[in-house]
Write a protein that holds these residues in place. Sequence first.
Motif, PDB file in Angstrom:
ATOM      1  N   ILE A   1       0.746  -1.299  -0.015  1.00  0.00           N
ATOM      2  CA  ILE A   1       0.011  -0.071  -0.043  1.00  0.00           C
ATOM      3  C   ILE A   1       0.791   1.292   0.083  1.00  0.00           C
ATOM      4  CG2 ILE A   1      -2.063   1.037   1.167  1.00  0.00           C
ATOM      5  CD1 ILE A   1      -1.018  -2.189   2.792  1.00  0.00           C
ATOM      6  N   ASP A   2       0.642   2.264  -0.622  1.00  0.00           N
ATOM      7  CA  ASP A   2       1.296   3.548  -0.736  1.00  0.00           C
ATOM      8  C   ASP A   2       0.436   4.601  -0.904  1.00  0.00           C
ATOM      9  OD1 ASP A   2       3.679   4.899  -1.473  1.00  0.00           O
ATOM     10  OD2 ASP A   2       2.893   5.332  -3.445  1.00  0.00           O
ATOM     11  N   TYR A   3       0.783   5.513  -0.135  1.00  0.00           N
ATOM     12  CA  TYR A   3      -0.042   6.695  -0.251  1.00  0.00           C
ATOM     13  C   TYR A   3       0.581   8.037  -0.233  1.00  0.00           C
ATOM     14  CZ  TYR A   3      -3.118  10.589   1.769  1.00  0.00           C
ATOM     15  OH  TYR A   3      -3.804  11.562   2.157  1.00  0.00           O
ATOM     16  N   THR A   4       0.344   9.144  -1.068  1.00  0.00           N
ATOM     17  CA  THR A   4       0.868  10.152  -1.398  1.00  0.00           C
ATOM     18  C   THR A   4       0.141  11.488  -1.196  1.00  0.00           C
ATOM     19  OG1 THR A   4       2.213   9.075  -3.048  1.00  0.00           O
ATOM     20  CG2 THR A   4       2.419  11.687  -2.880  1.00  0.00           C
ATOM     21  N   PRO A   5       0.207  11.862   0.380  1.00  0.00           N
ATOM     22  CA  PRO A   5      -1.010  12.859   0.497  1.00  0.00           C
ATOM     23  C   PRO A   5      -0.932  14.138  -0.153  1.00  0.00           C
ATOM     24  CG  PRO A   5       0.475  12.386   2.407  1.00  0.00           C
ATOM     25  CD  PRO A   5       1.071  11.534   1.247  1.00  0.00           C
ATOM     26  N   SER A   6       0.348  14.614  -0.983  1.00  0.00           N
ATOM     27  CA  SER A   6       0.230  15.648  -1.890  1.00  0.00           C
ATOM     28  C   SER A   6      -0.842  15.437  -3.008  1.00  0.00           C
ATOM     29  CB  SER A   6       1.563  16.103  -1.895  1.00  0.00           C
ATOM     30  OG  SER A   6       2.470  14.980  -2.642  1.00  0.00           O
ATOM     31  N   ASP A   7      -0.670  14.145  -3.458  1.00  0.00           N
ATOM     32  CA  ASP A   7      -1.198  13.903  -4.883  1.00  0.00           C
ATOM     33  C   ASP A   7      -2.689  13.266  -4.635  1.00  0.00           C
ATOM     34  OD1 ASP A   7       1.315  14.329  -6.100  1.00  0.00           O
ATOM     35  OD2 ASP A   7       1.898  12.350  -6.205  1.00  0.00           O
ATOM     36  N   GLU A   8      -3.026  13.216  -3.291  1.00  0.00           N
ATOM     37  CA  GLU A   8      -4.334  12.378  -2.969  1.00  0.00           C
ATOM     38  C   GLU A   8      -4.709  11.169  -3.633  1.00  0.00           C
ATOM     39  OE1 GLU A   8      -7.538  15.207  -3.468  1.00  0.00           O
ATOM     40  OE2 GLU A   8      -6.566  17.035  -2.364  1.00  0.00           O
ATOM     41  N   VAL A   9      -3.613  10.140  -3.617  1.00  0.00           N
ATOM     42  CA  VAL A   9      -3.664   8.983  -4.170  1.00  0.00           C
ATOM     43  C   VAL A   9      -3.472   7.826  -3.188  1.00  0.00           C
ATOM     44  CG1 VAL A   9      -2.772   7.736  -6.126  1.00  0.00           C
ATOM     45  CG2 VAL A   9      -3.285   9.762  -6.575  1.00  0.00           C
ATOM     46  N   LEU A  10      -4.325   6.913  -3.208  1.00  0.00           N
ATOM     47  CA  LEU A  10      -3.692   5.771  -2.661  1.00  0.00           C
ATOM     48  C   LEU A  10      -3.784   4.596  -3.325  1.00  0.00           C
ATOM     49  CD1 LEU A  10      -3.427   4.250   0.148  1.00  0.00           C
ATOM     50  CD2 LEU A  10      -6.089   4.117   0.384  1.00  0.00           C
ATOM     51  N   ARG A  11      -2.434   3.946  -3.588  1.00  0.00           N
ATOM     52  CA  ARG A  11      -2.525   2.864  -4.542  1.00  0.00           C
ATOM     53  C   ARG A  11      -1.914   1.599  -3.892  1.00  0.00           C
ATOM     54  NH1 ARG A  11       0.955   7.017  -6.569  1.00  0.00           N
ATOM     55  NH2 ARG A  11       0.442   7.854  -8.508  1.00  0.00           N
ATOM     56  N   ILE A  12      -2.806   0.612  -4.189  1.00  0.00           N
ATOM     57  CA  ILE A  12      -2.344  -0.893  -3.952  1.00  0.00           C
ATOM     58  C   ILE A  12      -1.817  -1.605  -4.975  1.00  0.00           C
ATOM     59  CG2 ILE A  12      -4.331  -0.696  -1.914  1.00  0.00           C
ATOM     60  CD1 ILE A  12      -5.984  -2.407  -3.913  1.00  0.00           C
ATOM     61  N   ARG A  13      -1.261  -2.608  -4.530  1.00  0.00           N
ATOM     62  CA  ARG A  13      -0.622  -3.679  -5.226  1.00  0.00           C
ATOM     63  C   ARG A  13      -0.698  -5.021  -4.939  1.00  0.00           C
ATOM     64  NH1 ARG A  13       2.868  -4.862  -9.650  1.00  0.00           N
ATOM     65  NH2 ARG A  13       4.558  -6.339  -9.460  1.00  0.00           N
ATOM     66  N   GLY A  14      -0.991  -6.028  -5.890  1.00  0.00           N
ATOM     67  CA  GLY A  14      -1.089  -7.337  -5.353  1.00  0.00           C
ATOM     68  C   GLY A  14      -1.291  -8.069  -6.542  1.00  0.00           C
ATOM     69  N   LYS A  15      -1.838  -9.656  -6.306  1.00  0.00           N
ATOM     70  CA  LYS A  15      -2.246 -10.349  -6.920  1.00  0.00           C
ATOM     71  C   LYS A  15      -3.847 -10.627  -7.413  1.00  0.00           C
ATOM     72  CE  LYS A  15       1.892 -13.258  -6.893  1.00  0.00           C
ATOM     73  NZ  LYS A  15       2.424 -14.656  -6.548  1.00  0.00           N
ATOM     74  N   THR A  16      -4.135 -10.971  -8.433  1.00  0.00           N
ATOM     75  CA  THR A  16      -5.775 -10.948  -8.413  1.00  0.00           C
ATOM     76  C   THR A  16      -6.268 -12.355  -8.055  1.00  0.00           C
ATOM     77  OG1 THR A  16      -5.442 -12.038 -10.786  1.00  0.00           O
ATOM     78  CG2 THR A  16      -5.794  -9.456 -10.810  1.00  0.00           C
ATOM     79  N   VAL A  17      -7.098 -12.464  -7.407  1.00  0.00           N
ATOM     80  CA  VAL A  17      -7.624 -13.585  -6.910  1.00  0.00           C
ATOM     81  C   VAL A  17      -9.135 -14.175  -7.322  1.00  0.00           C
ATOM     82  CG1 VAL A  17      -6.308 -13.384  -4.576  1.00  0.00           C
ATOM     83  CG2 VAL A  17      -8.392 -12.269  -4.632  1.00  0.00           C
ATOM     84  N   GLU A  18      -9.483 -13.260  -8.308  1.00  0.00           N
ATOM     85  CA  GLU A  18     -10.972 -13.965  -8.828  1.00  0.00           C
ATOM     86  C   GLU A  18     -10.645 -13.900 -10.332  1.00  0.00           C
ATOM     87  OE1 GLU A  18     -14.644 -12.455  -6.095  1.00  0.00           O
ATOM     88  OE2 GLU A  18     -14.316 -11.252  -7.651  1.00  0.00           O
ATOM     89  N   PRO A  19     -11.494 -14.950 -11.003  1.00  0.00           N
ATOM     90  CA  PRO A  19     -11.193 -15.028 -12.422  1.00  0.00           C
ATOM     91  C   PRO A  19     -11.930 -14.016 -13.195  1.00  0.00           C
ATOM     92  CG  PRO A  19     -12.384 -16.898 -11.494  1.00  0.00           C
ATOM     93  CD  PRO A  19     -12.364 -15.974 -10.311  1.00  0.00           C
ATOM     94  N   ASN A  20     -11.120 -13.498 -14.131  1.00  0.00           N
ATOM     95  CA  ASN A  20     -11.569 -12.505 -14.960  1.00  0.00           C
ATOM     96  C   ASN A  20     -11.343 -12.833 -16.557  1.00  0.00           C
ATOM     97  OD1 ASN A  20     -11.089  -9.560 -16.451  1.00  0.00           O
ATOM     98  ND2 ASN A  20     -12.170  -9.241 -14.770  1.00  0.00           N
ATOM     99  N   GLU A  21     -12.204 -12.319 -17.524  1.00  0.00           N
ATOM    100  CA  GLU A  21     -12.051 -12.528 -18.861  1.00  0.00           C
ATOM    101  C   GLU A  21     -10.517 -12.215 -19.237  1.00  0.00           C
ATOM    102  OE1 GLU A  21     -14.516 -11.507 -23.014  1.00  0.00           O
ATOM    103  OE2 GLU A  21     -14.967 -10.780 -20.829  1.00  0.00           O
TER     104      GLU A  21
ATOM    105  N   PRO B 137      -5.423 -13.065 -15.964  1.00  0.00           N
ATOM    106  CA  PRO B 137      -5.398 -14.407 -15.381  1.00  0.00           C
ATOM    107  C   PRO B 137      -5.143 -14.357 -13.972  1.00  0.00           C
ATOM    108  CG  PRO B 137      -3.887 -14.118 -17.409  1.00  0.00           C
ATOM    109  CD  PRO B 137      -4.326 -12.737 -16.822  1.00  0.00           C
ATOM    110  N   MET B 138      -5.726 -15.316 -13.140  1.00  0.00           N
ATOM    111  CA  MET B 138      -5.540 -15.465 -11.781  1.00  0.00           C
ATOM    112  C   MET B 138      -4.082 -15.413 -11.326  1.00  0.00           C
ATOM    113  SD  MET B 138      -8.389 -16.381  -9.906  1.00  0.00           S
ATOM    114  CE  MET B 138      -8.027 -17.504  -8.535  1.00  0.00           C
ATOM    115  N   GLN B 139      -3.771 -14.659  -9.986  1.00  0.00           N
ATOM    116  CA  GLN B 139      -2.509 -14.447  -9.641  1.00  0.00           C
ATOM    117  C   GLN B 139      -1.622 -13.432 -10.540  1.00  0.00           C
ATOM    118  OE1 GLN B 139      -1.461 -15.987  -6.472  1.00  0.00           O
ATOM    119  NE2 GLN B 139      -3.796 -16.011  -6.361  1.00  0.00           N
ATOM    120  N   SER B 140      -2.224 -12.779 -11.277  1.00  0.00           N
ATOM    121  CA  SER B 140      -1.475 -11.631 -11.833  1.00  0.00           C
ATOM    122  C   SER B 140      -1.390 -10.473 -11.045  1.00  0.00           C
ATOM    123  CB  SER B 140      -2.221 -11.369 -13.389  1.00  0.00           C
ATOM    124  OG  SER B 140      -2.534 -12.418 -14.054  1.00  0.00           O
ATOM    125  N   TYR B 141      -0.135  -9.953 -11.245  1.00  0.00           N
ATOM    126  CA  TYR B 141      -0.073  -8.568 -10.380  1.00  0.00           C
ATOM    127  C   TYR B 141      -0.653  -7.476 -11.295  1.00  0.00           C
ATOM    128  CZ  TYR B 141       3.359 -10.381  -6.878  1.00  0.00           C
ATOM    129  OH  TYR B 141       4.354 -11.027  -6.051  1.00  0.00           O
TER     130      TYR B 141
END
Length: 393
Positions: free
Chosen positions: A81-101, A104-108
């Motif tokens: 998790i990364d937060y930059t107050p001056s940019d008003e942006v909260l970013r998250i990074r991780g792997k997908t855990v649900e199927p999507n068209e 692919p699963m477990q994609s960053y």
Amino acid sequence: MKLLKQTFEKDKSGSTVLIPQDREDLWQLYNLIQKGDDVKLSTHRNVKKTTGGSGAAPSSGKDKGKTERKPLTLKINVENIDYTPSDEVLRIRGKTVEPNEYVPMQSYHTAEIQLSKQFTLYKPDWDEISYGIIVKACSIEEKAEIGAVVLEEGVAHICLITDNMTVLRNKIEKSIPKKRRGEGGGGNHDKALEKFYDMTSSTMLRNFDLTRLKAIILASPGFTANALYKHVLTQATRDDNKVVFQNKSKFIVVHSSTGYLQGLEEALKDPSIQSQLRDTQFAQEALIFEEFQHVLNADDDKAWYGPTEAAKAVELGAVKYLMITDTLFRSDDISVRKHYIKMSEDVKQNGGQVLIFSSLHESGEQLNQLTGVAVLLNYPVADLDEDEDDDDE
């Protein structure tokens, strides 16, 4: 923060659907979302162009291998998790855990939690700190630290103010007849004005938690705000309202050109008011940390810092104030987070107070330099910094 749906209880797994509404909400979410949580949200991702299919036009040869940016809904297991107050942006990074068209699963994937956009947060354990963040962030009464009444004869606006917004809680309107020449003290004008002050004062006290608020601003053209302040004290005397007198010093009477909300904006820009209201969000923490530093310098065994020293003091039930930075509650090590949650619960059960310092604030930075945890004790306790092995020897 707007809470749309909640399917969890404290100390149990579950999910909540939230909409962040201001910068303060993003900061709260930065403290709420942990490594290992799942977040489901709308995002965008570059995907390979489709080559055609049932009902779809095949892409031309020159498009082969090219990508297009698509809006998607992904469920991500959070790793960072990364937060930059001056940019008003909260970013998250991780792997997908649900199927999507398209993914692919477990994609960053890296996604942004954006203002005014809903998302779903899944936690395996809604501990006391997480639960408290939701309660505070979704309640204007919990977030507000300043109360304000901006008024003129016949109209009053009762507001709660957070760091980022002003919320109108009530509007009082009453017709005030003009004062006639030669009219005595019991005329219709004075009676109506007295009734107006009575209504405004009563409504204000219903909406304001004077004990918790850091300041109460009364703003008006002329002498109306001062008259309301005197009425509040008179009413408190009549009703034997000790809370009003205990918090009398929090009332600030100021001048504004109008009794409408523009008048409140004027009052808040006044340099003298700004100096009185400076740092209200952290006023209590700053004062207690200053007291802690003074006691620490006096070296009378009532102030200690460090994980081991604080834990020993909590175990003894001697803690008046436990001071912890929010950095410790964001630890990737779940056992560390649970350790400090348990310490917080023990302090509260023994009648102590727990203060969570923001690392965005100066006192929070100073506390981080002192390991991030410190205690101010009810009575002196010596040798908390000695190891048990040394005692045995």
